[in-house]
Write a protein that holds these residues in place. Structure first.
Motif, mmCIF file in Angstrom:
data_model
loop_
_atom_site.group_PDB
_atom_site.id
_atom_site.type_symbol
_atom_site.label_atom_id
_atom_site.label_comp_id
_atom_site.label_asym_id
_atom_site.label_seq_id
_atom_site.Cartn_x
_atom_site.Cartn_y
_atom_site.Cartn_z
ATOM 1 N N PRO A 96 0.805 -1.227 0.000
ATOM 2 C CA PRO A 96 0.000 0.000 0.000
ATOM 3 C C PRO A 96 0.837 1.275 0.000
ATOM 4 C CG PRO A 96 -0.807 -1.563 1.633
ATOM 5 C CD PRO A 96 0.507 -2.087 1.149
ATOM 6 N N VAL A 97 0.432 2.214 -0.839
ATOM 7 C CA VAL A 97 1.021 3.555 -0.906
ATOM 8 C C VAL A 97 -0.017 4.537 -0.406
ATOM 9 C CG1 VAL A 97 2.051 5.302 -2.403
ATOM 10 C CG2 VAL A 97 2.326 2.875 -2.952
ATOM 11 N N GLY A 98 0.380 5.490 0.442
ATOM 12 C CA GLY A 98 -0.632 6.445 0.869
ATOM 13 C C GLY A 98 -0.234 7.254 2.071
ATOM 14 N N ASP A 99 -1.238 7.606 2.864
ATOM 15 C CA ASP A 99 -1.079 8.475 4.028
ATOM 16 C C ASP A 99 -0.128 7.825 5.028
ATOM 17 O OD1 ASP A 99 -1.312 10.123 6.219
ATOM 18 O OD2 ASP A 99 -3.499 9.965 6.376
ATOM 19 N N PRO A 100 0.974 8.475 5.380
ATOM 20 C CA PRO A 100 1.902 7.862 6.329
ATOM 21 C C PRO A 100 1.324 7.706 7.732
ATOM 22 C CG PRO A 100 2.559 10.116 5.840
ATOM 23 C CD PRO A 100 1.473 9.764 4.864
ATOM 24 N N LEU A 101 0.203 8.380 8.035
ATOM 25 C CA LEU A 101 -0.450 8.178 9.325
ATOM 26 C C LEU A 101 -1.291 6.912 9.370
ATOM 27 C CD1 LEU A 101 -1.634 11.758 10.392
ATOM 28 C CD2 LEU A 101 0.457 10.543 11.018
ATOM 29 N N ASP A 102 -1.520 6.290 8.236
ATOM 30 C CA ASP A 102 -2.287 5.048 8.179
ATOM 31 C C ASP A 102 -1.345 3.888 8.520
ATOM 32 O OD1 ASP A 102 -3.704 2.756 7.534
ATOM 33 O OD2 ASP A 102 -4.521 3.570 5.671
ATOM 34 N N PRO A 103 -1.648 3.107 9.557
ATOM 35 C CA PRO A 103 -0.753 1.997 9.927
ATOM 36 C C PRO A 103 -0.560 0.956 8.834
ATOM 37 C CG PRO A 103 -2.325 2.460 11.687
ATOM 38 C CD PRO A 103 -2.769 3.255 10.498
ATOM 39 N N GLU A 104 -1.466 0.915 7.846
ATOM 40 C CA GLU A 104 -1.337 -0.058 6.763
ATOM 41 C C GLU A 104 -0.414 0.425 5.648
ATOM 42 O OE1 GLU A 104 -2.664 -3.105 6.967
ATOM 43 O OE2 GLU A 104 -3.255 -2.455 8.982
ATOM 44 N N THR A 105 -0.063 1.694 5.640
ATOM 45 C CA THR A 105 0.775 2.235 4.574
ATOM 46 C C THR A 105 2.187 1.665 4.649
ATOM 47 O OG1 THR A 105 -0.466 4.293 4.350
ATOM 48 C CG2 THR A 105 1.837 4.355 3.682
ATOM 49 N N VAL A 106 2.687 1.215 3.515
ATOM 50 C CA VAL A 106 4.063 0.728 3.408
ATOM 51 C C VAL A 106 4.956 1.802 2.796
ATOM 52 C CG1 VAL A 106 5.569 -0.968 2.292
ATOM 53 C CG2 VAL A 106 3.372 -1.682 3.263
ATOM 54 N N PHE A 107 4.479 2.449 1.730
ATOM 55 C CA PHE A 107 5.228 3.511 1.068
ATOM 56 C C PHE A 107 4.534 4.845 1.301
ATOM 57 C CE2 PHE A 107 6.224 -0.196 -1.711
ATOM 58 C CZ PHE A 107 7.592 -0.228 -1.503
ATOM 59 N N GLY A 108 5.196 5.748 2.007
ATOM 60 C CA GLY A 108 4.713 7.111 2.155
ATOM 61 C C GLY A 108 5.424 8.018 1.165
ATOM 62 N N PRO A 109 5.421 9.321 1.414
ATOM 63 C CA PRO A 109 6.183 10.231 0.558
ATOM 64 C C PRO A 109 7.667 10.108 0.860
ATOM 65 C CG PRO A 109 5.295 11.426 2.428
ATOM 66 C CD PRO A 109 4.745 10.026 2.536
ATOM 67 N N VAL A 110 8.505 10.596 -0.046
ATOM 68 C CA VAL A 110 9.909 10.802 0.303
ATOM 69 C C VAL A 110 9.984 12.081 1.133
ATOM 70 C CG1 VAL A 110 10.782 9.522 -1.659
ATOM 71 C CG2 VAL A 110 10.388 11.975 -1.896
ATOM 72 N N ALA A 111 11.162 12.370 1.671
ATOM 73 C CA ALA A 111 11.245 13.352 2.754
ATOM 74 C C ALA A 111 11.008 14.796 2.327
ATOM 75 C CB ALA A 111 12.595 13.241 3.445
ATOM 76 N N THR A 112 11.359 15.142 1.107
ATOM 77 C CA THR A 112 11.245 16.526 0.657
ATOM 78 C C THR A 112 10.902 16.564 -0.826
ATOM 79 O OG1 THR A 112 13.586 16.715 0.031
ATOM 80 C CG2 THR A 112 13.022 17.260 2.322
ATOM 81 N N LEU A 113 10.444 17.714 -1.277
ATOM 82 C CA LEU A 113 10.187 17.877 -2.705
ATOM 83 C C LEU A 113 11.483 17.773 -3.509
ATOM 84 C CD1 LEU A 113 7.591 20.800 -2.651
ATOM 85 C CD2 LEU A 113 7.152 18.375 -3.110
ATOM 86 N N ALA A 114 12.571 18.276 -2.955
ATOM 87 C CA ALA A 114 13.855 18.168 -3.653
ATOM 88 C C ALA A 114 14.253 16.701 -3.811
ATOM 89 C CB ALA A 114 14.934 18.934 -2.895
ATOM 90 N N GLN A 115 14.002 15.892 -2.775
ATOM 91 C CA GLN A 115 14.323 14.474 -2.884
ATOM 92 C C GLN A 115 13.413 13.786 -3.892
ATOM 93 O OE1 GLN A 115 16.901 13.132 -1.730
ATOM 94 N NE2 GLN A 115 16.532 10.959 -2.079
ATOM 95 N N ARG A 116 12.150 14.185 -3.926
ATOM 96 C CA ARG A 116 11.235 13.644 -4.941
ATOM 97 C C ARG A 116 11.765 13.896 -6.343
ATOM 98 N NH1 ARG A 116 6.095 17.133 -6.166
ATOM 99 N NH2 ARG A 116 7.827 18.323 -7.034
ATOM 100 N N ASP A 117 12.192 15.126 -6.596
ATOM 101 C CA ASP A 117 12.688 15.464 -7.932
ATOM 102 C C ASP A 117 13.972 14.698 -8.255
ATOM 103 O OD1 ASP A 117 10.549 17.158 -8.130
ATOM 104 O OD2 ASP A 117 11.687 18.982 -7.690
ATOM 105 N N ARG A 118 14.802 14.487 -7.245
ATOM 106 C CA ARG A 118 16.037 13.722 -7.449
ATOM 107 C C ARG A 118 15.711 12.277 -7.833
ATOM 108 N NH1 ARG A 118 19.644 10.576 -4.278
ATOM 109 N NH2 ARG A 118 21.839 10.931 -4.799
ATOM 110 N N VAL A 119 14.777 11.658 -7.123
ATOM 111 C CA VAL A 119 14.402 10.277 -7.402
ATOM 112 C C VAL A 119 13.779 10.169 -8.797
ATOM 113 C CG1 VAL A 119 12.928 8.355 -6.687
ATOM 114 C CG2 VAL A 119 14.167 9.698 -4.969
ATOM 115 N N LEU A 120 12.902 11.115 -9.131
ATOM 116 C CA LEU A 120 12.294 11.101 -10.463
ATOM 117 C C LEU A 120 13.345 11.241 -11.560
ATOM 118 C CD1 LEU A 120 9.078 13.249 -9.855
ATOM 119 C CD2 LEU A 120 9.206 10.782 -10.273
ATOM 120 N N GLY A 121 14.381 12.012 -11.285
ATOM 121 C CA GLY A 121 15.468 12.127 -12.255
ATOM 122 C C GLY A 121 16.157 10.795 -12.500
#
Length: 501
Positions: free
Chosen positions: A334-359
């Motif tokens: 499951p991907v989603g809200d990090p406050l949900d105990p069932e979530t395995v993948f939350g967001p990465v830590a920052t928008l800059a890190q998101r852009d780095r990973v997408l690159g």
């Protein structure tokens, strides 16, 4: 993997706003120096919820005067702290462990709001921190045992004593902001050192619970000090003349700069840096069993873990089967809200890190890798720092995604013509931090593991043992943490020679 509907996103944002009201630390006034919260003079840095993009806190940026004050407070406290016996220090550290565990819920929430780690991950931060403190407290008797060594020719002897190294700068990353402080803090305290902690810029607030717990335990003011800031603050701290040792966890490029500064200053340094670890999947590996530990072994904390084995290498006879298993396992998480105990993948830590990973994902596609799930697609949730978890097949060792640390939810699968070639691929990287060997015959897997040029390696699993050293080779760092070896990094020996008695 489809984008979640707008009403679910709205519900998530409302839920986060309600939970933030429970947090005791949001917009803090100053730094924690000598047992007091100082009045900060400099600019302030916002703290952002990676799941929603909303600002919810802020901290001051330490300047040179703040760093001077924190180091001076640690220096003042260090002599009295060092004069306590190791067993006395250990008793206080055990009390601190208890006090941390009593703050588990609010610490977990703060951590999740800082870096987006799912609560399924952060819920264990307090108990793990407490366990580390208790392990190092259990090592205190080693500092009280006498160590007398005879001269080779007889007639004389040497008493080898261990003294605390002094005031230590502890600089932590954002992916595990509590435990990667505590693996430095615990041995420093037991050794008789005092510390100045600088947490990472995105995660400056959860670390305050450590000082709350230390205060409750009765650890004296000034033994632990906390300043906040970005890289410039860290540089001031590393180069401060009152610092006796530096311990850093973070990226290899920053680690190189810290190592250069410490080399110039002849200052001891421990560096736990990046990784590009490999899981070798042997021909007799049980893929069903492997699927049960895959996420934690290779994509833990949304892929933001230094030692995880993000490269999976196997021989052609198992390759297609491995691709199918990994694809199905990641797609089902499951991907989603990090406050949900069932979530395995939350967001990465920052928008800059998101852009780095997408690159990196785009580089993988450009260089010919095949995304079996994820890829350069719309994020699972809009508005935050989400990246679709991605599995790449048909990866070759020369590809960028096979060589560089991505630090996001991306896993790569490579073919090797033989087991020996797979070992060569595992060792054909500049890093050397973690690794795993999956195989049905564990004796054979163990022998393969011993051929891997890496600081730690697991057989059909990976875990950290707080009693055993953890550290990297090559570009993954210098020195080790955990165990007696980690404790010794905060001690300086003295040899006193005398006539034999």
């Amino acid at each position: 993997m489809s984008t979640i509907s707008a009403d679910i996103v709205t519900s998530m944002r409302d839920r986060h706003a309600r939970h933030i009201d429970r947090l005791p630390y949001t917009h803090v006034a100053g730094h924690l120096i000598g047992g007091e919260e100082t009045t900060a003079r400099g600019p302030r840095t916002p703290v952002i919820d990676p799941a929603t993009g909303a600002g919810w806190g802020s901290v001051p940026e330490a300047d040179a005067a703040d760093v001077d004050a924190a180091v001076a407070a640690a220096r003042t406290a260090q002599r009295a702290w060092a004069q306590r016996s190791p067993s006395e220090r250990a008793d206080l550290v055990r009390r601190m462990a208890d006090a941390i565990e009593s703050r588990a819920d609010v610490l977990s929430l703060t951590n999740t709001f800082e870096n987006g780690s799912p609560v399924a991950e952060t819920a264990g931060a307090a108990s793990n921190a407490a366990a580390i403190l208790r392990v190092f407290a259990s090592l205190a008797p080693h500092l009280e045992q006498g160590d007398v060594r005879a001269f080779p020719g007889g007639g004389n002897e040497t008493v080898v004593a261990q003294d605390p190294i002094g005031v230590c700068a502890l600089i932590a990353p954002w992916n595990f902001p509590i435990n990667l402080v505590v693996i430095k803090l615990a041995p420093a305290l037991i050794a008789g050192c005092t510390v100045v902690i600088k947490p990472a810029g995105p995660t400056p607030l959860s670390v305050r619970f450590l000082l709350d717990a230390a205060d409750e335990a009765g650890i004296p003011a000034g033994v632990i000090n906390i300043i906040t800031g970005e890289g410039a603050t860290g540089d001031l701290l590393v180069r401060h003349p009152g610092i006796d040792k530096v311990a850093f966890t973070g990226s290899t490029p920053v680690g190189r700069r810290i190592a250069a500064a410490c080399g110039e200053l002849l200052r001891p340094v421990t560096l736990e840096l990046g990784g590009k670890s490999t899981a070798l999947v042997l021909p007799d590996a049980d893929l069903d069993a492997m699927s049960q530990v895959l996420i934690r072994s290779s994509m833990r904390n949304t892929g933001q873990t230094c030692y995880i084995s993000t490269r999976l290498v196997t021989t052609p006879d198992r390759y297609d089967e491995l691709v199918d298993m990994v694809t199905a396992t990641v797609a089902a998480a499951p991907v989603g809200d990090p406050l949900d105990p069932e979530t395995v993948f939350g967001p990465v830590a920052t928008l800059a890190q998101r852009d780095r990973v997408l690159g990196y994902i785009r580089a993988g596609l450009t260089e010919g890798a095949r995304a079996t799930v994820g890829g350069d697609v719309a994020p699972p949730l809009p508005g935050g720092a989400f990246v679709a978890p991605t599995v790449f097949a048909d990866v070759t060792p020369a590809m960028t995604i096979a060589r560089e640390e991505i630090f996001g939810p991306v896993i790569t699968l490579l073919r090797a013509p033989s087991v020996d070639a797979a070992v060569d691929i595992a060792n054909g990287t500049a890093f050397g931090l973690g690794g795993i060997v999956f195989g049905g015959d564990e004796d054979v897997a163990f022998r393969i593991a011993r051929r891997m040029d890496t600081g730690s390696v697991g057989v059909n699993m990976f875990a950290s043992n707080h009693y055993a050293p953890f550290g990297g080779r090559h570009d993954s760092g210098l020195g080790v943490e955990y165990g007696l070896e980690g404790l010794s990094a905060y001690l300086t020996p003295q040899s006193v020679h005398r006539r034999a008695r």
